[in-house]
Design a protein around this motif. Structure first.
Motif, PDB file in Angstrom:
ATOM      1  N   THR A   5     -27.940  15.342  -9.915  1.00  0.00           N
ATOM      2  CA  THR A   5     -27.234  16.743  -9.053  1.00  0.00           C
ATOM      3  C   THR A   5     -28.036  17.505  -7.100  1.00  0.00           C
ATOM      4  O   THR A   5     -29.405  17.175  -7.297  1.00  0.00           O
TER       5      THR A   5
ATOM      6  N   TRP B 141     -28.216  19.753  -3.560  1.00  0.00           N
ATOM      7  CA  TRP B 141     -27.599  21.177  -2.679  1.00  0.00           C
ATOM      8  C   TRP B 141     -27.416  20.669  -1.504  1.00  0.00           C
ATOM      9  O   TRP B 141     -27.519  19.788  -0.836  1.00  0.00           O
TER      10      TRP B 141
ATOM     11  N   GLU C  81     -24.173  23.996  -5.424  1.00  0.00           N
ATOM     12  CA  GLU C  81     -25.030  22.583  -5.995  1.00  0.00           C
ATOM     13  C   GLU C  81     -23.452  21.751  -6.367  1.00  0.00           C
ATOM     14  O   GLU C  81     -22.244  21.872  -5.920  1.00  0.00           O
TER      15      GLU C  81
ATOM     16  N   THR D   1     -31.981  18.820  -5.894  1.00  0.00           N
ATOM     17  CA  THR D   1     -31.637  19.890  -6.082  1.00  0.00           C
ATOM     18  C   THR D   1     -33.971  20.199  -6.262  1.00  0.00           C
ATOM     19  O   THR D   1     -33.713  18.639  -6.582  1.00  0.00           O
TER      20      THR D   1
ATOM     21  N   ARG E 137     -34.056  29.293  -1.531  1.00  0.00           N
ATOM     22  CA  ARG E 137     -33.439  29.741  -2.565  1.00  0.00           C
ATOM     23  C   ARG E 137     -32.131  29.730  -2.668  1.00  0.00           C
ATOM     24  O   ARG E 137     -31.454  30.509  -3.929  1.00  0.00           O
ATOM     25  N   GLY E 138     -31.448  27.797  -3.197  1.00  0.00           N
ATOM     26  CA  GLY E 138     -30.712  27.674  -4.290  1.00  0.00           C
ATOM     27  C   GLY E 138     -29.272  28.085  -4.404  1.00  0.00           C
ATOM     28  O   GLY E 138     -29.144  29.513  -3.623  1.00  0.00           O
ATOM     29  N   PRO E 139     -28.482  27.952  -5.157  1.00  0.00           N
ATOM     30  CA  PRO E 139     -27.295  28.250  -5.344  1.00  0.00           C
ATOM     31  C   PRO E 139     -26.887  29.976  -5.882  1.00  0.00           C
ATOM     32  O   PRO E 139     -28.199  30.062  -6.521  1.00  0.00           O
ATOM     33  N   GLU E 140     -26.862  30.732  -5.288  1.00  0.00           N
ATOM     34  CA  GLU E 140     -26.381  31.807  -5.738  1.00  0.00           C
ATOM     35  C   GLU E 140     -25.891  31.978  -7.526  1.00  0.00           C
ATOM     36  O   GLU E 140     -24.784  30.962  -7.444  1.00  0.00           O
ATOM     37  N   ARG E 141     -26.233  32.765  -8.000  1.00  0.00           N
ATOM     38  CA  ARG E 141     -25.640  32.410  -9.561  1.00  0.00           C
ATOM     39  C   ARG E 141     -25.145  33.593 -10.184  1.00  0.00           C
ATOM     40  O   ARG E 141     -25.618  34.826  -9.321  1.00  0.00           O
TER      41      ARG E 141
END
Length: 135
Positions: free
Chosen positions: A67, A69, A79, A99, A131-135
């Motif tokens: 997986t 980003w 993602e 990730t 920050r990663g993906p918005e969830r």
């Protein structure tokens, strides 16, 4: 017909100036003119990623494991996972990688323009990456 056997393919560590974390590049190729095709299999350990970069004629990523980003400049982190195909248009500033909790491998294919297939830019900061993906 040229055949590069899997056990004969050269492997190298992703250079620190272009990658953050542990990255392995294997089966890298660039075909002779008139072809402009270049590519490689790239494996990212958890948390590893590219620096920001562009491709003069775009890039296609075939995700084979794990997986990851990705982000295009000004857009959200998105993602993706094994089985997905990503296409980045010519000249779009972007980055991609694993990730924080999953390794990721992709086959990267792009064309070279005047012998150049990528322009490397600044690294993605840990703060921006996490920050990663918005969830």
């Amino acid at each position: 017909m040229d055949i590069i056997r899997g056990d004969e393919a050269a492997q190298s560590k992703g250079p620190e100036e272009y990658f953050t974390g542990e990255v392995t590049i294997s089966s890298q190729f660039q075909r002779d003119a008139p072809s402009r095709l270049t590519g490689a299999i790239v494996s990212f350990s958890p948390g590893a990623r590219t620096a920001w970069h562009t491709h003069p004629l775009g890039q296609t990523l075939f995700v084979t494991a794990g997986t990851g980003w990705t982000q295009c400049e000004g857009g959200p982190i998105v993602e993706f996972e094994a089985g997905d195909t990503l296409y980045c248009p010519p000249g779009h500033k972007h980055w991609h990688g694993a990730t924080p909790n999953s390794a990721m491998t992709h086959i990267a294919v792009q064309e070279a323009l005047d012998g150049k297939n990528v322009t490397w830019l600044e690294k993605v900061s840990d703060e921006d990456y996490l920050r990663g993906p918005e969830r």
